[in-house]
Motif scaffolding. Structure first.
Motif, PDB file in Angstrom:
ATOM      1  N   HIS A 101      37.342  67.070  37.343  1.00 26.43           N
ATOM      2  CA  HIS A 101      38.480  66.182  37.094  1.00 26.43           C
ATOM      3  C   HIS A 101      39.613  66.454  38.077  1.00 26.43           C
ATOM      4  O   HIS A 101      40.226  65.534  38.608  1.00 26.43           O
ATOM      5  N   SER A 102      39.891  67.741  38.304  1.00 32.41           N
ATOM      6  CA  SER A 102      40.987  68.093  39.213  1.00 32.41           C
ATOM      7  C   SER A 102      40.676  67.645  40.634  1.00 32.41           C
ATOM      8  O   SER A 102      41.564  67.203  41.364  1.00 32.41           O
ATOM      9  N   MET A 103      39.425  67.768  41.020  1.00 34.69           N
ATOM     10  CA  MET A 103      39.061  67.371  42.385  1.00 34.69           C
ATOM     11  C   MET A 103      39.241  65.868  42.563  1.00 34.69           C
ATOM     12  O   MET A 103      39.703  65.412  43.608  1.00 34.69           O
ATOM     13  N   ILE A 104      38.892  65.126  41.521  1.00 30.49           N
ATOM     14  CA  ILE A 104      39.050  63.664  41.619  1.00 30.49           C
ATOM     15  C   ILE A 104      40.539  63.312  41.704  1.00 30.49           C
ATOM     16  O   ILE A 104      40.938  62.469  42.503  1.00 30.49           O
ATOM     17  N   LEU A 105      41.353  64.004  40.922  1.00 30.35           N
ATOM     18  CA  LEU A 105      42.792  63.749  40.986  1.00 30.35           C
ATOM     19  C   LEU A 105      43.332  64.135  42.371  1.00 30.35           C
ATOM     20  O   LEU A 105      44.137  63.399  42.964  1.00 30.35           O
ATOM     21  N   ALA A 106      42.880  65.283  42.882  1.00 33.07           N
ATOM     22  CA  ALA A 106      43.336  65.733  44.199  1.00 33.07           C
ATOM     23  C   ALA A 106      42.937  64.722  45.268  1.00 33.07           C
ATOM     24  O   ALA A 106      43.723  64.388  46.155  1.00 33.07           O
ATOM     25  N   LEU A 107      41.729  64.211  45.138  1.00 38.71           N
ATOM     26  CA  LEU A 107      41.245  63.229  46.115  1.00 38.71           C
ATOM     27  C   LEU A 107      42.084  61.957  46.050  1.00 38.71           C
ATOM     28  O   LEU A 107      42.482  61.406  47.084  1.00 38.71           O
TER      29      LEU A 107
END
Lengths: 322, 503
Positions: A101-107
């Motif tokens: 989830h965090s990676m998607i938000l970061a992306l």
């Protein structure tokens, strides 16, 4: 190529050392924190006997070094252990979902802030000391000075409460996936963009100004080359170097440091998981989160170095001379 | 160049359109679903459960009895009837045809297992002390349980209302599965559990009462931040948010379609440690009692008036209970307080430490208000606020003055022996008054309800004159959407979602 391999091997070596030191420091810091995790779990109704039983069941009565090395042993074999709170629930099963989830938000944030801040940074640089520059610089300073929880509330009020365009909270509805609810990413991503825009655009602006004042650009202009051609073909590549460094250095923060943004919007990412772990003194979970963030920080710095050496032949040359 | 710009615009529009159109997205379904935002839970297995995830556990597990919210009486649940002659032997008849969610039958063996589990030292059961009065458990048949006690306990049945006394399956591995795949006989069954994120529960099709539950699903979001939970309520992402503060209540009260209810009250005790100065002298304790204006205290701490959401007395008995004796408030009298403090040997006032859990609801507000109210009488409180775990593990029970939160008990005797008897393990004030000790013993052993009530009244008189306690009763606040019908949550803190419906 040799230079790149050398960078990678050195960085990986220092990453292992960093991880070992960090994990030990975190373990000890949590250890010396006042209070008691068993007491926290059981609350006020806990008798001494209940606290002792829980400590024993969770292995908290073992000496601290024994607990640390037991945990390290697990990590080396890919087992991050169980959360103190959940017997039979591995941290792996909790952590990776949140990391995703965090990676998607970061992306999402990356896609918004990188082109935006670079574009406006370049624009401010080529329009040095003109009204466009002043406006962009002022906006950059203002957003940089705004903490995420202020800009977040600001966004919630306008887009969530008043206009009702976007959901007020970024919670994934139970039974649905993040991909069917991409709208929940918009406000947290813009909130992150607010923070990053100032840093990146100002860096881009100053490096652009520096490059535009350099002799080779002046020569190109005097040669009669079109201004756009000079900017995009000659100036931009060199002006990007410091910006890439800044972006690379902040990648770690983007993946693991979004505690405030994730907590404010209720987004189920690694930042909010780390926050919960710290609040509840869930040591194995804190360790897992911190280690992962350290890995991401180190890897992003390493990638930045490699990219930098690719973009700047002088760095490669220096490496070769050595 | 223009074509490129147009292309970029089209791509951006295509990406943005589904994103921005999602703001008002609503799930349309014929299912009756209630959505709840709760704190991120600690342990959830009954026995060592500190009370988070009330909604989850009270829906998944069941108890022998439950409190009837309307009457305050006990409702039969897994026990259909219970009897005792003198309080030393209890016979429970169990409901037949009840099944656990894994399909196994609920029998007396499960009750025996759940009761014996309280005494297992490896578990550290939070009700170990209460149930240590059991001498033996007999199961003459599958649906009868006989519990023999070491001493008379006429109100023993009320112990089964405690949230840690859910009936568990004797065949299930709760040690390893209780935290990941919890299972009971309740009206809702676990459908999906994402640790530290959410729980989805569905109606139990085999529930013993065919008319219940009224809902098809319960969805619980675990949200670490109460403000984020409230935002979810405001945005119609959830229907229920418990543990609200008075400030949030004021905010939500102005929003159409939302209500804040207070299904029950909790207690906040100011305990004066009589083993420490100045509280070793009853005159000093009385001085504090005269320095306090209960109305100001209630208003300042809870933003509610006395009698309209908040209550106050100087005894361990909550005002809402039948056992409460309506003793008139003594009224604030600063001159009298000063005189009493002088009599206690502090003519120039006294400085004393007051410890409290700063992160516990109402703790900080209570401490600051008491400090302000006591100052004119010459009692200068030195406030020592700590996080709840630090407060409980390092200071509680061993400090001059403390503020601690206590849940209410439908049978007040459940708490008396533990927290107010001289040898009670949670005796915060260290009061070892022979009159109090004798009355508590009489209350716990008396079968005659009228006599018991008399003892309760005598006990409150003693506390009023010689006690070391201020008892502010604060509201437990729950924010609900107006579509929610019949939200029931008695003093045991367990919401009864099986009765709840949604428009």
């Amino acid at each position: 190529m040799n230079r790149t391999l050398s960078i990678i091997s050195k960085r990986l070596g220092s990453l292992v050392v960093t991880l070992a030191v960090m994990s030990f420091i975190i373990f000890m810091l949590v250890e010396i924190m006042p209070g008691d995790v068993a007491q926290m779990i059981l609350g006020q109704s806990a008798t001494d006997e209940a606290v002792a039983a829980l400590r024993e069941a969770r292995g908290l009565n073992d000496p601290v070094l024994q607990r640390y090395f037991r945990w390290v042993g697990g990590v080396v074999t890919g087992d991050l252990g169980d959360s103190i709170y959940m017997q039979g629930v591995s941290i792996n099963s909790i952590l990776w979902r949140k990391v995703g989830h965090s990676m998607i938000l970061a992306l999402a944030a990356f896609i918004i802030f990188v082109p935006l801040s670079m574009f406006f940074g370049v624009l401010a640089g080529v329009k040095e000391n003109k009204p466009t520059d002043s406006i962009i610089s002022f906006f950059g300073l203002a957003t940089m000075a705004l903490p995420e929880f202020v800009s977040g509330v600001f966004l919630i009020t306008i887009f969530g409460v008043q206009l009702k365009w976007l959901p007020i909270v970024s919670v994934i509805p139970i039974g649905e996936s993040l991909f069917s609810n991409l709208e929940i990413l918009v406000m947290p991503a813009i909130s992150v963009t607010f923070v990053m825009f100032g840093y990146v655009s100002r860096m881009q602006r100053s490096s652009m100004i520096q490059v535009m004042h350099s002799d080779y650009i002046r020569a190109a202009v005097l040669k009669g080359m079109p201004r756009k051609y000079v900017i995009f073909r000659h100036a931009l590549k060199n002006a990007l170097l410091p910006t890439i460094t800044i972006i690379g250095m902040n990648m770690g923060w983007l993946f693991g440091g979004l505690v405030v943004v994730e907590t404010l919007f209720g987004y189920p990412g690694m930042g909010s998981l780390l926050m919960t772990a710290i609040k509840t003194r869930d040591v194995p979970l804190i360790e897992a989160c911190v280690l992962l963030i350290t890995v991401i920080f180190s890897l992003s710095t390493m990638l930045t170095d490699i990219l930098y050496s690719y973009l700047d032949p002088r760095v490669r040359l220096q490496g070769g001379q050595k | 160049m223009k074509r490129k710009a147009l292309l970029v615009f089209l791509i951006v529009a295509l990406v943005a359109l589904p994103i921005f159109s999602g703001g008002g997205k609503e799930v349309k379904s014929t299912e009756k679903v209630i959505r709840i935002a709760e704190q991120v839970p600690g342990l959830i297995t009954p026995g060592v459960w500190d009370g988070q995830v009330f909604s989850m556990n009270s829906s998944m597990y069941e108890y022998l009895v439950e409190i009837n919210v309307e009457t305050g009486e006990l409702n039969p649940v897994l026990a259909t009837e219970w009897s005792t002659v003198d309080g030393s032997q209890w016979i429970f008849k169990l409901r037949q045809g009840v099944k656990f969610h894994d399909g196994s039958d609920f029998t007396s063996a499960d009750v025996k297992f759940s009761l014996e589990r309280t005494q297992d030292p490896k578990i550290g059961h939070l009700k170990k002390q209460d149930f240590s009065i059991m001498s033996s458990i007999e199961t003459p048949d599958d649906y009868t349980v006989i519990i023999n006690l070491k001493e008379k306990r006429p109100t023993f049945v009320y112990l089964f209302t405690d949230y840690n006394m859910a009936m568990l399956s004797s065949e299930y591995d709760y040690a390893n599965l209780g935290e990941s795949k919890p299972m009971g006989t309740g009206p809702f069954m676990l459908s999906q559990y994402i640790p530290k994120e959410s729980v989805s529960m569905v109606k139990n099709p085999n529930y013993w009462d065919a008319s219940l539950p009224k809902l098809d699903k319960i969805l619980i979001y675990f949200v670490g931040d109460i403000d984020a939970s409230v935002s979810m309520l405001e945005a119609d992402r959830v229907d229920v948010v418990p543990f609200l503060t008075p400030v949030i209540k004021s905010r939500l009260s102005k929003i159409e379609g939302l209500s804040v209810i207070s299904p029950y009250q909790e207690q906040r005790f100011v305990a004066m440690n009589v083993d420490m100065k100045p509280w070793d002298d009853n005159n000093a304790r009385l001085a504090l009692k005269y320095a306090v204006d209960p109305q100001i205290l209630a208003k300042s701490v809870t933003q509610m008036d006395l009698g309209a959401g908040a209550e106050y007395n100087e005894t361990p008995i909550m005002n809402m209970l039948a056992e409460y004796k309506d003793i008139p408030l003594r009224g604030r009298d600063i001159e009298k307080a000063k005189a009493l403090l002088t009599e206690a040997g502090y003519p120039n006032g006294v400085k004393v430490e007051l410890y409290y859990a700063s992160d516990h609801p109402f703790g900080k507000e209570f401490a600051q208000t008491i400090k302000e109210l006591a100052a004119p009488a010459g009692i200068d409180f030195d406030l020592k606020g700590y996080t709840r775990d630090v407060y409980l593990s390092q200071y509680w029970l061993n400090v001059p003055t403390s503020i601690t939160g206590w849940g209410g008990r439908i049978d007040p005797s459940m708490l008396l022996a533990l927290a107010f008897k001289g040898d009670g393990p949670w005796n915060e004030s260290h009061l070892n008054n022979p009159k109090v000790n004798t009355l508590i013993e009489k209350i716990t052993g008396e079968s005659d309800a009228a006599k018991r009530l008399e003892y309760y009244h005598d006990l409150q008189d003693v506390f009023y004159e010689e006690g070391a306690l201020l008892n502010l009763q604060v509201p437990y606040l729950v924010g609900i959407n107006d579509r929610v019908i019949d939200y029931k949550q008695p003093l045991t803190m367990l919401p009864q979602y099986k009765y709840t419906d949604i428009k």
